[in-house]
Scaffold this active site. Structure first.
Site, short mmCIF file in Angstrom:
data_model
loop_
_atom_site.label_atom_id
_atom_site.label_comp_id
_atom_site.label_asym_id
_atom_site.label_seq_id
_atom_site.Cartn_x
_atom_site.Cartn_y
_atom_site.Cartn_z
N ASP A 1 10.39 3.09 6.32
CA ASP A 1 10.10 1.84 6.78
C ASP A 1 11.15 1.45 7.76
OD1 ASP A 1 8.23 -0.44 5.07
OD2 ASP A 1 9.54 -1.09 6.68
N THR B 1 -1.94 -4.58 9.39
CA THR B 1 -2.80 -4.74 10.56
C THR B 1 -3.35 -6.27 10.50
OG1 THR B 1 -4.30 -3.80 9.15
CG2 THR B 1 -3.86 -2.45 10.95
N ARG C 1 14.17 -3.70 2.95
CA ARG C 1 13.23 -2.91 2.19
C ARG C 1 13.76 -1.70 1.83
NH1 ARG C 1 9.21 -3.55 -1.79
NH2 ARG C 1 7.34 -2.24 -1.34
N THR D 1 -5.84 -0.94 7.52
CA THR D 1 -7.43 -1.51 7.67
C THR D 1 -7.47 -1.61 9.00
OG1 THR D 1 -7.48 -2.20 5.47
CG2 THR D 1 -8.98 -2.97 7.05
N CYS E 1 -6.44 -9.10 3.50
CA CYS E 1 -7.45 -8.16 3.44
C CYS E 1 -8.75 -8.97 3.67
CB CYS E 1 -7.64 -7.48 2.16
SG CYS E 1 -6.39 -5.91 1.96
N ARG F 1 1.19 -13.98 1.94
CA ARG F 1 0.74 -13.77 3.17
C ARG F 1 -0.77 -14.39 3.21
NH1 ARG F 1 1.20 -7.47 3.66
NH2 ARG F 1 0.12 -7.59 1.75
N VAL G 1 0.95 -1.25 0.09
CA VAL G 1 -0.03 -0.13 0.06
C VAL G 1 0.91 1.39 0.03
CG1 VAL G 1 -1.67 1.48 1.58
CG2 VAL G 1 -2.06 -1.17 1.00
N1 NAD Z 1 -2.00 -5.08 0.32
C1 NAD Z 1 -3.34 -4.82 -0.05
O1 NAD Z 1 -3.95 -5.18 -1.11
C2 NAD Z 1 -4.23 -3.78 0.72
C3 NAD Z 1 -5.12 -3.25 0.16
C4 NAD Z 1 -5.96 -2.38 1.00
C5 NAD Z 1 -5.54 -2.23 2.60
N2 NAD Z 1 -4.54 -2.75 2.89
C6 NAD Z 1 -4.10 -2.45 4.22
O2 NAD Z 1 -3.13 -1.60 4.40
C7 NAD Z 1 -2.25 -2.07 5.50
C8 NAD Z 1 -0.81 -2.16 5.12
O3 NAD Z 1 -0.79 -3.37 3.91
P1 NAD Z 1 0.43 -3.81 2.99
O4 NAD Z 1 -0.24 -4.91 2.19
O5 NAD Z 1 0.89 -2.57 2.30
O6 NAD Z 1 1.47 -4.53 4.22
P2 NAD Z 1 2.84 -4.60 4.00
O7 NAD Z 1 3.42 -5.83 5.02
O8 NAD Z 1 3.17 -4.98 2.71
O9 NAD Z 1 3.68 -3.35 4.28
C9 NAD Z 1 3.54 -2.87 5.37
C10 NAD Z 1 5.31 -2.15 5.49
O10 NAD Z 1 5.33 -1.43 6.81
C11 NAD Z 1 6.49 -1.65 7.46
N3 NAD Z 1 6.36 -1.59 8.81
C12 NAD Z 1 5.98 -2.23 9.70
N4 NAD Z 1 5.65 -1.50 11.02
C13 NAD Z 1 6.32 -0.43 11.00
C14 NAD Z 1 6.36 0.87 11.71
N5 NAD Z 1 6.13 0.60 13.12
N6 NAD Z 1 7.17 1.86 11.09
C15 NAD Z 1 7.56 1.98 9.94
N7 NAD Z 1 7.38 0.98 8.87
C16 NAD Z 1 6.58 -0.28 9.46
C17 NAD Z 1 6.81 -3.23 6.80
O11 NAD Z 1 8.24 -3.48 7.13
C18 NAD Z 1 6.30 -3.25 5.83
O12 NAD Z 1 7.08 -2.73 4.70
C19 NAD Z 1 -2.86 -3.20 6.25
O13 NAD Z 1 -3.59 -2.43 7.12
C20 NAD Z 1 -3.72 -3.74 5.18
O14 NAD Z 1 -4.71 -4.51 5.71
C21 NAD Z 1 -3.65 -3.65 2.26
#
Ligand code: NAD
Length: 428
Positions: free
Chosen positions: A33, A90, A38, A125, A265, A336, A15
């Site tokens: 990050d 989340t 990464r 989310t 999700c 995941r 995201v």
């Molecule tokens: N992947 C999807 O398609 C999607 C779609 C809509 C919403 N979401 C929501 O968006 C959010 C993020 O999802 P994602 O898929 O991008 O996750 P992800 O795991 O791909 O990325 C999250 C990133 O955050 C970093 N991170 C974790 N803790 C951190 C912190 N304290 N400080 C800084 N960086 C930190 C991780 O290292 C990772 O690179 C979640 O809540 C998810 O439910 C995801």
């Protein structure tokens, strides 16, 4: 609230990275990050999530005075930002309860660097109430500032779909919200400046949080319904896809297809809503029934495969099964919460040897996450499989010649119903 915002994006995953790159076309953006690996790959122009091509990432990283992306794991670099957008994971724990630690930690990080007039927008989310009841108190405590006087908050859920090159971040209408009418307008204008599909300003942060979590819960329940139908129709010896084709000719029939529901999700968000409902004293029957149905589909697929193998006199004890696809969805490297692992583990309970092949997945991630050694190609094991289970509809599998790889007899089960039905023994 300041003109000419400098935007920090906290969490550069599926995201955060595309969002940071989209903002970077117009604004100065600091992508932060905690995962140094990464950060390092991104600074080399490589995005292992494949959401951005190397060219798109390098374009975003080409910065000047007024726009462009800096990627860092150094908290001090966040200090100059005026708007913080939090996009950390989340997930749920093994009891299917929400894990808010990454959000809490990210709020602490922001609390340490934010200044008067700044805005913190959450995109992760969550269930209704997390932004104002859990994150904002951390921001207040760590920063020593007062909410809605010294700083403001917002919530704008992300709707991207990993691997989908058509519905990319700026092409999906975005719901926005803010903690005061002024901050809400500022946040909405900020997103509207990059989202070509437009924005919808929700009346409150809780409404925006609830909207996101029900979008995914609705999909989960609809898929659970067709999964239930597929179980019924297998017993009645009717092909579910034929029924769906017929029913979908009605103007208001909603077409969903049966399958494994994984990822971070659809398979997770309903548990967030369920937890909040339970806290409020309501037991969410339909939401949790949908979850139970979808979480049980991996075992069901494996058991149907074994039944078909018995019927065809295939070797079961020490027999060989090829599982095609381990990612949670097609044409995407994201593993995941993939439910293919349930298929594999259930097949192994029958003393079957399972090989897993997936050209999209990263072998070391699969090893770490599921303790599975992916096979790198199928041709080496020609004519040795007693069953082939197609679990993920990667484009590469469309031309796969099962007859070349299956033993005799061999069961072919097509979970996603994407192969020619003449060559298969069963599908959902
Ligand atoms: N992947 C999807 O398609 C999607 C779609 C809509 C919403 N979401 C929501 O968006 C959010 C993020 O999802 P994602 O898929 O991008 O996750 P992800 O795991 O791909 O990325 C999250 C990133 O955050 C970093 N991170 C974790 N803790 C951190 C912190 N304290 N400080 C800084 N960086 C930190 C991780 O290292 C990772 O690179 C979640 O809540 C998810 O439910 C995801």
């Amino acid at each position: 609230m300041k003109q000419n915002p400098i935007i920090a994006v906290i969490g550069l995953g599926y995201v955060g990275l595309p969002l940071a790159a989209a903002f970077a076309k117009k604004y100065r953006v600091i992508g932060f990050d905690i995962n140094s690996e990464r950060v390092s790959e991104l600074n080399k122009g490589v995005d292992s999530t494949l959401e951005l091509s190397s060219e798109e990432l390098k374009d975003a990283l080409a910065k000047n005075e007024s726009k462009g992306l800096v990627v860092t794991d150094q908290q001090s670099e966040l200090e100059e930002a005026t708007v913080y957008v939090v996009t950390v994971p989340t997930p749920t724990n093994k009891y299917n309860q929400p894990v808010l630690t990454p959000l809490q930690k990210a709020s602490e990080t922001v609390g340490k660097v934010m200044k008067k007039g700044d805005i913190v927008i959450y995109e992760s989310t969550v269930y209704p109430g997390v932004t104002e009841d859990i994150c904002v108190p951390i921001l207040e405590e760590v920063s020593g500032m007062t909410f809605n006087k010294d700083f403001y908050a917002g919530y704008s859920p992300e709707r991207i779909n990993p691997g989908d090159k058509e519905h990319t971040v700026t092409k999906i209408l975005k719901v926005t919200s803010g903690s005061t009418p002024e901050s809400a307008k500022y946040i909405d204008d900020l997103y509207a400046s990059i989202i070509t599909a437009g924005t919808h300003l929700a009346p409150s942060i809780k409404v925006a949080e609830a909207a996101k979590v029900i979008e995914n819960s609705q999909r989960d329940i609809n898929i659970a319904f067709v999964n239930e139908l597929s179980k019924i129709f297998r017993l009645l010896d009717i092909d579910t896809q034929d029924v769906l084709d017929a029913a979908a000719t009605k103007w208001n029939f909603l077409r969903f297809t049966p399958g494994l529901v994984g990822g971070h999700c659809i398979g997770v968000d309903p548990y967030y809503l369920a937890q909040k409902a339970q806290e409020a004293g309501y037991n969410p029957e339909i939401i949790l029934a949908g979850r139970r149905m979808n979480d049980g589909m991996g075992n069901y697929v494996a058991q149907e495969v074994v039944k078909l193998m018995i019927a065809k006199d295939c070797k079961i004890k020490n027999g060989n099964v090829l599982v095609m696809g381990i990612t949670f969805k097609e044409n995407c490297p994201d593993i995941r919460n993939s439910k293919v692992i349930d298929v594999v583990q259930e097949l192994e309970k029958y003393n079957l040897n399972v090989d897993v092949f997936d050209p999209w997945a990263n072998a070391s991630e699969v090893k770490k996450e599921f303790d599975i050694d992916l096979i790198s190609e199928v041709s080496k094991l020609k004519e040795s499989y007693n069953a082939v289970v197609l679990t993920v509809a990667h484009n590469e599998f469309l031309d796969f010649d099962i007859n070349k790889h299956g033993g005799d007899p061999c069961v072919v089960f097509d979970v996603k119903a994407f192969l020619d039905r003449d060559g298969i023994d069963g599908r959902l």
